[in-house]
Write an enzyme that holds these catalytic residues in place. Structure first.
Site, PDB file in Angstrom:
ATOM      1  CE  LYS A  13      -2.009  -3.107  -1.385  1.00 12.80           C
ATOM      2  NZ  LYS A  13      -1.852  -4.561  -1.235  1.00 12.80           N
ATOM      3  NE  ARG A  88       3.164  -2.285   3.122  1.00 16.45           N
ATOM      4  CZ  ARG A  88       2.859  -2.359   1.828  1.00 16.45           C
ATOM      5  NH1 ARG A  88       2.635  -1.287   1.133  1.00 16.45           N
ATOM      6  NH2 ARG A  88       2.775  -3.531   1.260  1.00 16.45           N
ATOM      7  NE  ARG A 127       2.882  -9.839  -8.071  1.00 20.10           N
ATOM      8  CZ  ARG A 127       2.454  -9.002  -7.147  1.00 20.10           C
ATOM      9  NH1 ARG A 127       1.600  -8.047  -7.460  1.00 20.10           N
ATOM     10  NH2 ARG A 127       2.853  -9.112  -5.905  1.00 20.10           N
ATOM     11  NE  ARG A 133       6.173  -6.915  -6.066  1.00 16.67           N
ATOM     12  CZ  ARG A 133       5.091  -6.356  -5.528  1.00 16.67           C
ATOM     13  NH1 ARG A 133       4.146  -5.875  -6.314  1.00 16.67           N
ATOM     14  NH2 ARG A 133       4.961  -6.288  -4.232  1.00 16.67           N
ATOM     15  NE  ARG A 144       4.848  -8.903  -0.438  1.00 19.87           N
ATOM     16  CZ  ARG A 144       4.600  -9.238  -1.699  1.00 19.87           C
ATOM     17  NH1 ARG A 144       5.344 -10.173  -2.292  1.00 19.87           N
ATOM     18  NH2 ARG A 144       3.668  -8.633  -2.377  1.00 19.87           N
TER      19      ARG A 144
HETATM   20  P1  AP5 Z   1      -2.116  -6.865  -7.446  1.00 21.24           P
HETATM   21  O1  AP5 Z   1      -3.146  -5.975  -8.042  1.00 21.24           O
HETATM   22  O2  AP5 Z   1      -0.722  -6.694  -7.855  1.00 21.24           O
HETATM   23  O3  AP5 Z   1      -2.238  -6.821  -5.856  1.00 21.24           O
HETATM   24  P2  AP5 Z   1      -1.629  -5.799  -4.815  1.00 21.24           P
HETATM   25  O4  AP5 Z   1      -2.628  -5.713  -3.710  1.00 21.24           O
HETATM   26  O5  AP5 Z   1      -1.224  -4.536  -5.492  1.00 21.24           O
HETATM   27  O6  AP5 Z   1      -0.401  -6.659  -4.338  1.00 21.24           O
HETATM   28  P3  AP5 Z   1       1.120  -6.255  -4.055  1.00 21.24           P
HETATM   29  O7  AP5 Z   1       1.868  -7.531  -4.032  1.00 21.24           O
HETATM   30  O8  AP5 Z   1       1.571  -5.171  -4.945  1.00 21.24           O
HETATM   31  O9  AP5 Z   1       0.911  -5.681  -2.598  1.00 21.24           O
HETATM   32  P4  AP5 Z   1       1.954  -5.337  -1.517  1.00 21.24           P
HETATM   33  O10 AP5 Z   1       1.145  -4.500  -0.590  1.00 21.24           O
HETATM   34  O11 AP5 Z   1       2.587  -6.511  -0.916  1.00 21.24           O
HETATM   35  O12 AP5 Z   1       3.111  -4.599  -2.307  1.00 21.24           O
HETATM   36  P5  AP5 Z   1       3.630  -3.114  -2.393  1.00 21.24           P
HETATM   37  O13 AP5 Z   1       4.134  -2.906  -3.748  1.00 21.24           O
HETATM   38  O14 AP5 Z   1       2.659  -2.152  -1.836  1.00 21.24           O
HETATM   39  O15 AP5 Z   1      -2.587  -8.376  -7.673  1.00 21.24           O
HETATM   40  C1  AP5 Z   1      -1.742  -9.447  -7.335  1.00 21.24           C
HETATM   41  C2  AP5 Z   1      -1.741 -10.501  -8.450  1.00 21.24           C
HETATM   42  O16 AP5 Z   1      -3.036 -11.076  -8.516  1.00 21.24           O
HETATM   43  C3  AP5 Z   1      -1.462  -9.925  -9.850  1.00 21.24           C
HETATM   44  O17 AP5 Z   1      -0.728 -10.850 -10.579  1.00 21.24           O
HETATM   45  C4  AP5 Z   1      -2.860  -9.723 -10.442  1.00 21.24           C
HETATM   46  O18 AP5 Z   1      -2.855  -9.829 -11.835  1.00 21.24           O
HETATM   47  C5  AP5 Z   1      -3.629 -10.852  -9.788  1.00 21.24           C
HETATM   48  N1  AP5 Z   1      -5.033 -10.522  -9.530  1.00 21.24           N
HETATM   49  C6  AP5 Z   1      -5.535  -9.315  -9.131  1.00 21.24           C
HETATM   50  N2  AP5 Z   1      -6.854  -9.377  -8.977  1.00 21.24           N
HETATM   51  C7  AP5 Z   1      -7.219 -10.659  -9.250  1.00 21.24           C
HETATM   52  C8  AP5 Z   1      -8.454 -11.368  -9.262  1.00 21.24           C
HETATM   53  N3  AP5 Z   1      -9.609 -10.766  -8.942  1.00 21.24           N
HETATM   54  N4  AP5 Z   1      -8.452 -12.673  -9.593  1.00 21.24           N
HETATM   55  C9  AP5 Z   1      -7.303 -13.305  -9.924  1.00 21.24           C
HETATM   56  N5  AP5 Z   1      -6.095 -12.695  -9.956  1.00 21.24           N
HETATM   57  C10 AP5 Z   1      -6.041 -11.390  -9.612  1.00 21.24           C
HETATM   58  O19 AP5 Z   1       4.858  -3.121  -1.374  1.00 21.24           O
HETATM   59  C11 AP5 Z   1       6.009  -3.902  -1.621  1.00 21.24           C
HETATM   60  C12 AP5 Z   1       7.054  -3.652  -0.533  1.00 21.24           C
HETATM   61  O20 AP5 Z   1       7.462  -2.274  -0.567  1.00 21.24           O
HETATM   62  C13 AP5 Z   1       6.569  -3.858   0.906  1.00 21.24           C
HETATM   63  O21 AP5 Z   1       6.662  -5.203   1.302  1.00 21.24           O
HETATM   64  C14 AP5 Z   1       7.525  -2.951   1.679  1.00 21.24           C
HETATM   65  O22 AP5 Z   1       8.770  -3.561   1.818  1.00 21.24           O
HETATM   66  C15 AP5 Z   1       7.683  -1.761   0.754  1.00 21.24           C
HETATM   67  N6  AP5 Z   1       6.691  -0.703   1.015  1.00 21.24           N
HETATM   68  C16 AP5 Z   1       5.747  -0.240   0.150  1.00 21.24           C
HETATM   69  N7  AP5 Z   1       5.012   0.731   0.728  1.00 21.24           N
HETATM   70  C17 AP5 Z   1       5.513   0.877   1.973  1.00 21.24           C
HETATM   71  C18 AP5 Z   1       5.154   1.700   3.080  1.00 21.24           C
HETATM   72  N8  AP5 Z   1       4.123   2.555   3.001  1.00 21.24           N
HETATM   73  N9  AP5 Z   1       5.872   1.591   4.215  1.00 21.24           N
HETATM   74  C19 AP5 Z   1       6.898   0.720   4.319  1.00 21.24           C
HETATM   75  N10 AP5 Z   1       7.284  -0.098   3.331  1.00 21.24           N
HETATM   76  C20 AP5 Z   1       6.594  -0.023   2.161  1.00 21.24           C
HETATM   77 MG    MG Z   2       0.624  -3.573  -5.789  1.00 17.21          MG
END
Ligand code: AP5
Ligand code: MG
Length: 192
Positions: A13, A88, A127, A133, A144
């Site tokens: 994402k 979410r 990552r 992270r 997660r």
């Molecule tokens: P990346 O692009 O970082 O993927 P992502 O989908 O953004 O993954 P996240 O880990 O950020 O998602 P998340 O939903 O768990 O975290 P969030 O920050 O929202 O890609 C991942 C890796 O793969 C990278 O290293 C990238 O380089 C690599 N990659 C990408 N594409 C690739 C490809 N095609 N091939 C190979 N490699 C690739 O949330 C974190 C925490 O915050 C949550 O757990 C929760 O505690 C809290 N939180 C956030 N939003 C809310 C909400 N709305 N409500 C409640 N809690 C929340």
């Molecule tokens: Mg992300």
């Protein structure tokens, strides 16, 4: 363009949102990034959120609504947005619909990036080494994924029922997936 990006942790994402932002010139709103920033600044909410996100649990809907409402009040949102990490769960999906109706900026496209768990675990392990992270430990990633399946996956149906959902295969290179997104959005790359 008013887009919600859905998909499990590590589905790409954030990676794809960064590319779309260049193409579309709209803000990328990542609630996870906003929380990590608040934690880094040491705000009360940031530290409270960090305690939950470090375990892979969701932050409360009330706290998230406050963060979202504040961010959506910025002027740049009048051009559109790419939302990443919100909503979410179904309650957040409803909150978002109400907030965006008030701003007259309803979601136009919800795109779900589909990636299987094996690949997710590999990507996040990589990552974890590169960026460290705090929530990228193996145990937290498993939680997660569980939280995603239980609480977040139903959000896709919420948008499907409203005729707004497109699923995209998140398998392949970053550029391959980006090209799929551009085609869903009826856009071509600036290079042609
Ligand atoms: P990346 O692009 O970082 O993927 P992502 O989908 O953004 O993954 P996240 O880990 O950020 O998602 P998340 O939903 O768990 O975290 P969030 O920050 O929202 O890609 C991942 C890796 O793969 C990278 O290293 C990238 O380089 C690599 N990659 C990408 N594409 C690739 C490809 N095609 N091939 C190979 N490699 C690739 O949330 C974190 C925490 O915050 C949550 O757990 C929760 O505690 C809290 N939180 C956030 N939003 C809310 C909400 N709305 N409500 C409640 N809690 C929340
Ligand atoms: Mg992300």
């Amino acid at each position: 363009m008013r887009i919600v990006l859905l998909g499990p942790p590590g589905s790409g994402k954030g990676t794809q949102a960064a590319l779309l932002v260049e193409q579309l010139g709209v803000p990328h709103i990542s609630t996870g990034a906003l929380l990590r920033d608040a934690a880094e600044r040491g705000t009360e909410l940031g530290l409270k959120a960090k305690a939950l996100s470090d375990k892979g649990e969701l932050v409360s809907d009330g706290d998230m609504a406050g963060i979202l409402e504040e961010r959506l009040s910025h002027d740049d949102v009048s051009n559109g947005y790419i939302l990443d990490g919100y909503p979410r769960n179904l309650a957040q999906a409803e909150t978002l619909t109400v907030l965006l109706e008030r701003l007259e900026q309803p979601v136009e496209e919800a795109i779900l990036i589909d990636v299987d768990a094996d690949q997710i675990i590999k990507r996040i392990a990589k990552r974890a080494k590169e960026e460290g992270r705090a929530d990228d430990t193996e145990e937290t990633v498993r939680n997660r994924l569980r939280v995603y399946a239980e609480q977040t996956a139903p959000v896709a149906d919420y948008y499907a029922e409203r005729g707004l959902l497109t699923r995209v295969l998140g398998d392949g290179t970053v550029d391959e997936i980006f090209q799929r997104l551009l085609s869903i959005l009826n856009l071509s790359t600036s290079s042609g």
